[in-house]
Motif scaffolding. Structure first.
Motif, PDB file in Angstrom:
ATOM      1  N   ALA A  34      15.578 -30.765  37.756  1.00  9.93           N
ATOM      2  CA  ALA A  34      15.089 -29.437  37.730  1.00  9.93           C
ATOM      3  C   ALA A  34      14.319 -29.311  36.327  1.00  9.93           C
ATOM      4  O   ALA A  34      13.636 -28.710  36.171  1.00  9.93           O
ATOM      5  N   SER A 146      16.826 -17.952  34.114  1.00  5.56           N
ATOM      6  CA  SER A 146      17.291 -17.183  34.763  1.00  5.56           C
ATOM      7  C   SER A 146      17.488 -17.864  36.539  1.00  5.56           C
ATOM      8  O   SER A 146      18.625 -17.939  36.662  1.00  5.56           O
ATOM      9  N   ARG A 147      16.314 -17.054  37.146  1.00  4.40           N
ATOM     10  CA  ARG A 147      17.015 -17.353  38.546  1.00  4.40           C
ATOM     11  C   ARG A 147      16.792 -18.832  38.969  1.00  4.40           C
ATOM     12  O   ARG A 147      18.303 -19.582  39.661  1.00  4.40           O
ATOM     13  N   PHE A 148      15.907 -20.022  38.250  1.00  2.70           N
ATOM     14  CA  PHE A 148      15.498 -21.333  38.672  1.00  2.70           C
ATOM     15  C   PHE A 148      17.173 -22.628  37.718  1.00  2.70           C
ATOM     16  O   PHE A 148      17.567 -22.822  38.671  1.00  2.70           O
ATOM     17  N   GLU A 149      16.668 -22.350  36.545  1.00  2.73           N
ATOM     18  CA  GLU A 149      17.405 -23.402  36.359  1.00  2.73           C
ATOM     19  C   GLU A 149      18.893 -22.868  35.713  1.00  2.73           C
ATOM     20  O   GLU A 149      19.686 -24.041  35.604  1.00  2.73           O
ATOM     21  N   GLY A 150      19.219 -21.626  36.575  1.00  2.00           N
ATOM     22  CA  GLY A 150      20.726 -21.270  35.408  1.00  2.00           C
ATOM     23  C   GLY A 150      21.077 -21.189  34.599  1.00  2.00           C
ATOM     24  O   GLY A 150      23.011 -20.969  34.139  1.00  2.00           O
TER      25      GLY A 150
ATOM     26  N   TRP B  33      15.916 -10.419  43.903  1.00  2.00           N
ATOM     27  CA  TRP B  33      16.500 -12.109  43.454  1.00  2.00           C
ATOM     28  C   TRP B  33      16.834 -12.914  44.628  1.00  2.00           C
ATOM     29  O   TRP B  33      16.957 -13.985  44.394  1.00  2.00           O
ATOM     30  N   ARG B  42       9.593 -25.661  45.077  1.00  3.21           N
ATOM     31  CA  ARG B  42      10.169 -26.981  43.821  1.00  3.21           C
ATOM     32  C   ARG B  42       9.818 -28.112  44.664  1.00  3.21           C
ATOM     33  O   ARG B  42      10.087 -28.403  45.822  1.00  3.21           O
TER      34      ARG B  42
END
Lengths: 195, 316
Positions: A34, A146-150, B33, B42
């Motif tokens: 990540a 927020s969305r991808f790294e939590g 979202w 990614r």
């Protein structure tokens, strides 16, 4: 791989503080992918992203005495990776060039092509990535963390050095923009189908 | 759960003060979202890549004080390098000897079921995510002791040594029989359930041993003083997981979701505070998709679900 929860990371943080190399390895394995992706977001250069993250972990171990158990270690790592990524960028592009959306093109011109693994898959995916990249810098950062790294609001606030309330505002603003873009996209699709 | 209008933040974990994550309020926010999550660009970082990187970090931590860029060997470092090889070789020898006496651990990947056969001819069928360990030198020679976390169906051949399964503070002893043990330390109270399909076992947890015969079941968890009295159970219910059937009898929602995560190798986020402990009964005789199970659960519990990048999210 599943993201470890914050309790797990707090436990590792406490173990690392007591010089437990196993906890260090666990943390490394859990967060390395990540963090490399996060660094890549700035550098657009994978080897550099990997170096930056490894450097950051080396520093973490060397400064393990200073780990504050009640503060988020995840936020700390994201913050140092971010700072080092920005430093790397400043060393590798002309200072006159802005560090915003053009940075990718600037790097391309310098001979750093984006890694092929990062090629996008479908038209919608490409559009979404494009829209996220086109968000104002701070909104994009808050949204991605927020969305991808939590990361939770306090952690993001720590990385971005703003208040949690501001973090929330950035995310809501980002979602509004994305919603607008997506609506337009769908309308265009419909029009294209009709004609 | 209902939110106050003026507070867009909802506690992600009710008991923690700082774990506040963003949870979209409006429906159109929710959709964006989810979509953004699906179309994330990614890089896939392989395990070998992570290990290489970790190896590089290790070597820098052991032999340099400052994080240098290329790790050039200083003159004095050469001797160190040889010393390093020596130490590594020694460590390998010691480690090799040590390995022979350390338990082997087998862990089944999510989404799969595995069968292993032991030296004595006994077999264990392991459900997704289960791990089992035993001593490779002594098992089947001087003892038959296993330690497990998860769910497994055992077929034990008679032998002179007692066959023992240790699972989360319980022990099940047998001489020759078929039985199922379910014992996840992630389930509430780390509950252990033993069900016998053939022969008999002794189930030990805390103080009182319980003798179980074919068709009976006993449970124990951290909140019980002693295992429950043997209770008869439908034969079909014993180890239904082996045919990929899903059987939930009055089980907490969180237990059911964990089971689905392991069986389908997905991740399910439950964003409904307090719903973890609600119970549910469901039975699927045939293999079904994870989505159809969630469809039913959310319908019964008046919740909603949406797909995410690596699974599903349940919300109100």
């Amino acid at each position: 791989m599943k993201e470890p929860d914050s309790e797990q990371i707090m436990y590792w943080a406490a173990r690392i503080r007591k010089s437990d190399p196993q906890a260090f390895d666990c943390l490394f394995r859990a967060l390395y992918p990540a963090l490399v992706n996060f660094a890549f977001r700035y550098t657009r250069h994978k080897p550099a992203a990997c170096d930056i993250v490894q450097d950051s972990f080396v520093t973490l171990w060397q400064k393990r005495d200073g780990i504050e158990p009640e503060k988020s270690l995840k936020a700390y790592l994201y913050r140092i990776v971010k700072n080092r990524s920005i430093n790397w960028l400043q060393m590798h592009i002309n200072r006159s060039e802005p560090l915003t959306d053009e940075s990718e093109n600037a790097l391309k011109a310098n001979g750093h092509a984006p890694d092929s693994q990062f090629e996008q898959k479908s038209a919608l995916a490409e559009s979404f990535n494009e829209w996220i990249k086109e968000l104002p810098e701070r909104q994009q950062e808050a949204f991605e963390l927020s969305r991808f790294e939590g990361l939770d609001h306090n952690e993001i606030a720590g990385v971005m050095e703003v208040s949690p309330k501001t973090v929330n505002n950035h995310i809501v603003a980002a979602l509004n923009t994305l919603r607008e873009r997506y609506n337009n996209y769908q309308q265009n699709l419909k029009r294209a189908e009709e004609s | 759960m209902k939110n106050k209008k003026d507070n867009p933040l909802r506690p992600y974990r009710p008991e923690s003060e700082n774990g506040v994550r963003f949870i979209p309020e409006k429906e159109d926010h929710q959709e964006i979202w989810n979509l953004a999550g699906m179309y994330r660009e990614r890089a896939q970082i392989e395990t070998t890549e992570i290990e290489d990187a970790l190896g590089r970090v290790h070597s820098r931590l052991d032999f340099t004080d400052t994080p240098g860029k290329n790790g050039k060997a200083a003159p004095g470092e050469k001797t160190w390098l040889y010393a390093r090889y020596l130490v590594a070789a020694l460590a390998l020898i010691v480690f090799g000897g040590y390995l022979l006496f350390v338990p082997v651990t087998i862990t089944v990947p999510h989404g799969e079921i595995a069968t292993i056969e032991f030296r004595d001819g006994s077999t264990a069928e392991l459900n997704s995510g289960t791990s089992l360990s035993y001593n490779r030198i002594f098992f089947g020679r001087t003892e038959r002791n296993l330690t497990m976390n998860g769910e497994a169906f055992f077929r034990v051949v008679p032998g002179s040594e007692t066959f023992r399964v240790h699972a989360n503070n319980t022990t099940t002893e047998v001489t020759g029989t078929e039985f199922n043990i379910r014992s996840w330390n992630s389930d509430p109270g780390s509950e252990t359930t033993v069900t016998v399909s053939n022969g008999g076992v002794i189930f030990l947890a805390s103080s009182e041993p319980v003798a179980l015969t074919a068709g009976n079941q006993s449970r124990w968890n951290l909140e019980l003083d002693a295992p429950t009295e043997p209770a008869a159970i439908e034969h079909d219910d014993i180890a239904g997981w082996r045919e990929r059937r899903l059987i939930f009898r009055d089980q907490p929602l969180i237990t059911i979701l964990r089971e689905l995560e392991r069986a389908y190798d997905i991740r399910i986020e439950l964003d409904v505070p307090g719903a973890e402990t609600e119970t549910l009964t469901a039975y699927y005789a045939r293999p079904v998709t994870a989505a159809s199970v969630l469809e039913d659960i959310t319908l019964v519990k008046d919740l909603r679900y949406a797909q995410t990048a690596d699974g599903y999210r349940i919300f109100k």
